[in-house]
Design a protein around this motif. Structure first.
Motif, PDB file in Angstrom:
ATOM      1  N   LEU A  81      12.949  -7.357   1.353  1.00 19.43           N
ATOM      2  CA  LEU A  81      13.041  -8.596   2.068  1.00 19.43           C
ATOM      3  C   LEU A  81      14.462  -8.633   2.751  1.00 19.43           C
ATOM      4  CD1 LEU A  81      11.976 -11.265  -0.323  1.00 19.43           C
ATOM      5  CD2 LEU A  81      11.060 -10.676   1.720  1.00 19.43           C
ATOM      6  N   ASN A  82      15.450  -7.854   2.182  1.00 20.47           N
ATOM      7  CA  ASN A  82      16.804  -8.081   2.720  1.00 20.47           C
ATOM      8  C   ASN A  82      16.843  -7.312   3.855  1.00 20.47           C
ATOM      9  OD1 ASN A  82      17.891  -9.430   0.752  1.00 20.47           O
ATOM     10  ND2 ASN A  82      18.399  -7.607  -0.508  1.00 20.47           N
ATOM     11  N   LYS A  83      16.163  -6.221   4.008  1.00 22.60           N
ATOM     12  CA  LYS A  83      16.121  -5.327   5.436  1.00 22.60           C
ATOM     13  C   LYS A  83      15.131  -5.949   6.431  1.00 22.60           C
ATOM     14  CE  LYS A  83      14.713  -0.812   6.837  1.00 22.60           C
ATOM     15  NZ  LYS A  83      13.971   0.366   6.399  1.00 22.60           N
ATOM     16  N   THR A  84      14.019  -6.182   6.048  1.00 18.85           N
ATOM     17  CA  THR A  84      13.090  -6.883   6.903  1.00 18.85           C
ATOM     18  C   THR A  84      13.471  -8.281   7.263  1.00 18.85           C
ATOM     19  OG1 THR A  84      11.434  -5.665   5.927  1.00 18.85           O
ATOM     20  CG2 THR A  84      10.674  -7.318   7.608  1.00 18.85           C
ATOM     21  N   ALA A  85      13.958  -9.173   6.566  1.00 16.94           N
ATOM     22  CA  ALA A  85      14.343 -10.446   7.097  1.00 16.94           C
ATOM     23  C   ALA A  85      15.889 -10.625   7.704  1.00 16.94           C
ATOM     24  CB  ALA A  85      14.175 -11.239   5.970  1.00 16.94           C
ATOM     25  N   GLY A  86      16.477  -9.665   7.570  1.00 14.85           N
ATOM     26  CA  GLY A  86      18.069  -9.481   7.953  1.00 14.85           C
ATOM     27  C   GLY A  86      19.008 -10.246   6.840  1.00 14.85           C
ATOM     28  N   ARG A  87      18.546 -10.294   5.726  1.00 14.48           N
ATOM     29  CA  ARG A  87      19.287 -10.769   4.545  1.00 14.48           C
ATOM     30  C   ARG A  87      20.590 -10.100   4.225  1.00 14.48           C
ATOM     31  NH1 ARG A  87      15.182 -13.341   0.090  1.00 14.48           N
ATOM     32  NH2 ARG A  87      14.069 -14.602   1.461  1.00 14.48           N
ATOM     33  N   ARG A  88      21.451 -10.654   3.884  1.00 10.17           N
ATOM     34  CA  ARG A  88      22.462  -9.951   3.206  1.00 10.17           C
ATOM     35  C   ARG A  88      22.743  -9.778   1.883  1.00 10.17           C
ATOM     36  NH1 ARG A  88      25.426  -7.610   7.702  1.00 10.17           N
ATOM     37  NH2 ARG A  88      25.203  -8.720   9.488  1.00 10.17           N
ATOM     38  N   PRO A 110       3.010 -14.160  15.106  1.00 13.23           N
ATOM     39  CA  PRO A 110       3.105 -12.813  14.846  1.00 13.23           C
ATOM     40  C   PRO A 110       4.707 -12.269  15.228  1.00 13.23           C
ATOM     41  CG  PRO A 110       1.091 -12.874  15.960  1.00 13.23           C
ATOM     42  CD  PRO A 110       1.921 -14.365  15.886  1.00 13.23           C
ATOM     43  N   THR A 111       5.165 -12.921  16.260  1.00 17.91           N
ATOM     44  CA  THR A 111       6.539 -12.351  16.368  1.00 17.91           C
ATOM     45  C   THR A 111       7.272 -12.987  15.518  1.00 17.91           C
ATOM     46  OG1 THR A 111       6.773 -14.205  18.052  1.00 17.91           O
ATOM     47  CG2 THR A 111       5.905 -12.042  19.093  1.00 17.91           C
ATOM     48  N   ALA A 112       7.378 -13.891  14.876  1.00 18.85           N
ATOM     49  CA  ALA A 112       8.348 -14.560  13.741  1.00 18.85           C
ATOM     50  C   ALA A 112       8.046 -14.021  12.587  1.00 18.85           C
ATOM     51  CB  ALA A 112       8.282 -15.793  13.973  1.00 18.85           C
ATOM     52  N   GLN A 113       7.156 -13.211  12.262  1.00 15.99           N
ATOM     53  CA  GLN A 113       6.886 -12.735  10.871  1.00 15.99           C
ATOM     54  C   GLN A 113       8.034 -12.388   9.969  1.00 15.99           C
ATOM     55  OE1 GLN A 113       3.166  -9.938  11.721  1.00 15.99           O
ATOM     56  NE2 GLN A 113       2.929 -10.433   9.629  1.00 15.99           N
ATOM     57  N   ALA A 114       8.839 -11.499  10.451  1.00 13.13           N
ATOM     58  CA  ALA A 114      10.152 -11.058   9.767  1.00 13.13           C
ATOM     59  C   ALA A 114      11.073 -12.171   9.462  1.00 13.13           C
ATOM     60  CB  ALA A 114      10.809  -9.897  10.386  1.00 13.13           C
ATOM     61  N   THR A 115      11.211 -13.047  10.322  1.00 14.68           N
ATOM     62  CA  THR A 115      11.905 -14.156  10.285  1.00 14.68           C
ATOM     63  C   THR A 115      11.523 -15.057   9.291  1.00 14.68           C
ATOM     64  OG1 THR A 115      12.467 -13.999  12.703  1.00 14.68           O
ATOM     65  CG2 THR A 115      13.183 -16.180  11.529  1.00 14.68           C
ATOM     66  N   SER A 116      10.187 -15.427   9.160  1.00 11.07           N
ATOM     67  CA  SER A 116       9.591 -16.056   8.188  1.00 11.07           C
ATOM     68  C   SER A 116       9.782 -15.731   6.804  1.00 11.07           C
ATOM     69  CB  SER A 116       8.129 -16.507   8.349  1.00 11.07           C
ATOM     70  OG  SER A 116       7.516 -15.250   8.260  1.00 11.07           O
ATOM     71  N   LEU A 117      10.122 -14.483   6.571  1.00  9.36           N
ATOM     72  CA  LEU A 117      10.485 -14.024   5.308  1.00  9.36           C
ATOM     73  C   LEU A 117      11.644 -14.355   4.625  1.00  9.36           C
ATOM     74  CD1 LEU A 117       9.286 -10.168   5.565  1.00  9.36           C
ATOM     75  CD2 LEU A 117       8.101 -12.203   4.741  1.00  9.36           C
ATOM     76  N   THR A 118      12.521 -14.978   5.410  1.00  9.49           N
ATOM     77  CA  THR A 118      13.892 -15.757   4.946  1.00  9.49           C
ATOM     78  C   THR A 118      13.427 -16.839   4.112  1.00  9.49           C
ATOM     79  OG1 THR A 118      14.122 -16.940   6.777  1.00  9.49           O
ATOM     80  CG2 THR A 118      15.297 -14.887   7.005  1.00  9.49           C
ATOM     81  N   ARG A 119      12.262 -17.349   4.170  1.00 14.17           N
ATOM     82  CA  ARG A 119      11.940 -18.466   3.507  1.00 14.17           C
ATOM     83  C   ARG A 119      11.331 -18.173   2.068  1.00 14.17           C
ATOM     84  NH1 ARG A 119       8.528 -21.533   7.984  1.00 14.17           N
ATOM     85  NH2 ARG A 119       7.445 -22.111   6.022  1.00 14.17           N
ATOM     86  N   HIS A 124       0.883  -1.141  -0.078  1.00 10.56           N
ATOM     87  CA  HIS A 124       0.086   0.097  -0.118  1.00 10.56           C
ATOM     88  C   HIS A 124       0.895   1.214  -0.108  1.00 10.56           C
ATOM     89  CE1 HIS A 124      -3.808  -2.303   0.838  1.00 10.56           C
ATOM     90  NE2 HIS A 124      -3.041  -2.992   1.705  1.00 10.56           N
ATOM     91  N   LYS A 125       1.336   1.847  -1.229  1.00 11.79           N
ATOM     92  CA  LYS A 125       2.386   2.934  -1.246  1.00 11.79           C
ATOM     93  C   LYS A 125       3.585   2.370  -1.154  1.00 11.79           C
ATOM     94  CE  LYS A 125      -1.244   6.469  -0.775  1.00 11.79           C
ATOM     95  NZ  LYS A 125      -1.645   7.642  -0.456  1.00 11.79           N
ATOM     96  N   ARG A 126       3.778   1.639  -0.119  1.00  8.40           N
ATOM     97  CA  ARG A 126       5.111   1.018   0.394  1.00  8.40           C
ATOM     98  C   ARG A 126       4.915  -0.418   0.799  1.00  8.40           C
ATOM     99  NH1 ARG A 126       6.488   1.585   5.816  1.00  8.40           N
ATOM    100  NH2 ARG A 126       4.933   2.308   7.348  1.00  8.40           N
ATOM    101  N   LEU A 127       5.868  -1.266   1.095  1.00  8.87           N
ATOM    102  CA  LEU A 127       5.815  -2.478   1.373  1.00  8.87           C
ATOM    103  C   LEU A 127       5.918  -2.732   3.025  1.00  8.87           C
ATOM    104  CD1 LEU A 127       8.186  -4.022  -1.265  1.00  8.87           C
ATOM    105  CD2 LEU A 127       5.826  -4.188  -1.094  1.00  8.87           C
ATOM    106  N   GLY A 128       4.921  -3.485   3.317  1.00 11.00           N
ATOM    107  CA  GLY A 128       4.908  -3.805   4.896  1.00 11.00           C
ATOM    108  C   GLY A 128       4.833  -5.006   5.223  1.00 11.00           C
ATOM    109  N   LEU A 129       4.996  -5.726   6.494  1.00 10.03           N
ATOM    110  CA  LEU A 129       4.530  -7.067   6.903  1.00 10.03           C
ATOM    111  C   LEU A 129       2.940  -6.985   6.883  1.00 10.03           C
ATOM    112  CD1 LEU A 129       6.898  -7.581   9.705  1.00 10.03           C
ATOM    113  CD2 LEU A 129       6.778  -8.728   7.555  1.00 10.03           C
TER     114      LEU A 129
END
Length: 89
Positions: A82-89, A45-54, A31-36
């Protein structure tokens, strides 16, 4: 002895491997920008960002349950998110 069925909500992501097109459901919204997606409907809910690594970042188009799709060059926005939110490099 009692039996109990537990139902947990969750988000899904479907990848069409041949075309590298991704349908991401509510895991990420646009919605105008990306978000969880809404944590109310997340299995963890506490693992939402971590699950993005998949979720694969090497896609050519992304469709969302809510919001406009990201095709072609706009896909870089998704990869950065994805890189920012999931902590990817």
């Amino acid at each position: 002895m009692s039996s109990r069925t537990e139902f947990r909500y969750g988000h899904i992501a479907l990848l069409h491997e041949l075309t590298r097109a991704l349908l991401i459901g509510d895991a990420v919204v646009h919605h105008k920008r990306l978000g969880l997606g809404p944590s109310t409907f997340a299995a963890g809910p506490t693992a939402q960002a971590t699950s993005l690594t998949r979720i694969p970042a090497d896609v050519v188009a992304v469709g969302f349950e809510h919001g406009d799709p990201l095709p072609g060059p706009a896909i870089e926005t998704f990869q950065v998110f994805l890189n920012k939110t999931a902590g990817r490099r």
